[in-house]
Design an enzyme around this catalytic site. Structure first.
Site: not given
Ligand code: 5GP
Ligand code: ZN
Length: 114
Positions: A31, A93-94, A100
């Site tokens: 997103i 930064g998770q 994922h």
């Molecule tokens: P993390 O920081 O946990 O590795 O990454 C989480 C990712 O999920 C971030 O890049 C964030 O932009 C994405 N993200 C969070 N919420 C949503 C959502 O509701 N939809 C989508 N498509 N991506 C999301």
């Protein structure tokens, strides 16, 4: 799993731009893209992080990388190259506690990451 955002995306409760889907894995666009191509590959099963994978998840991981490659081919970045990473825990930064892979491409990327 409770209020996990990615479980909701897997179940279709939160809309997203799905790029790939099968019985184990889905991929959808991030997103907040950090590159011209930025999508996430997630297991349908809730797994908190890479450190919560179990013995026997090897096939799941292979399927996730295979999905990543298929989407990269469709988006035209298979040959130009991509960065595939997974954040584990707060220092990395998770934010979403559902394992994922980030797949980033369409531009050159610096090393080391900031
Ligand atoms: P993390 O920081 O946990 O590795 O990454 C989480 C990712 O999920 C971030 O890049 C964030 O932009 C994405 N993200 C969070 N919420 C949503 C959502 O509701 N939809 C989508 N498509 N991506 C999301
Ligand atoms: Zn989840």
């Amino acid at each position: 799993m409770g209020d996990c955002v990615f479980c909701k995306i897997v179940e279709g409760g939160i809309p997203s731009e799905i790029l790939y889907s099968d019985d184990r894995v889905i991929a959808f666009r991030d997103i907040e893209p950090q590159a011209p191509v930025h999508f996430l590959v997630v297991p349908r099963r809730h797994v908190e992080s890479a450190f919560h994978l179990r013995e026997g998840d090897g096939e799941l991981l292979a399927r996730m990388f295979d999905a990543a490659q298929k989407v990269c081919a469709e988006l035209g970045v298979e040959r130009s190259g991509v960065r595939i990473l997974t954040n584990v825990g707060p220092d990395a930064g998770q934010v979403v506690m559902h394992f994922h892979l980030h797949v980033l491409g369409g531009r050159t990327m610096g090393w080391p990451p900031g």
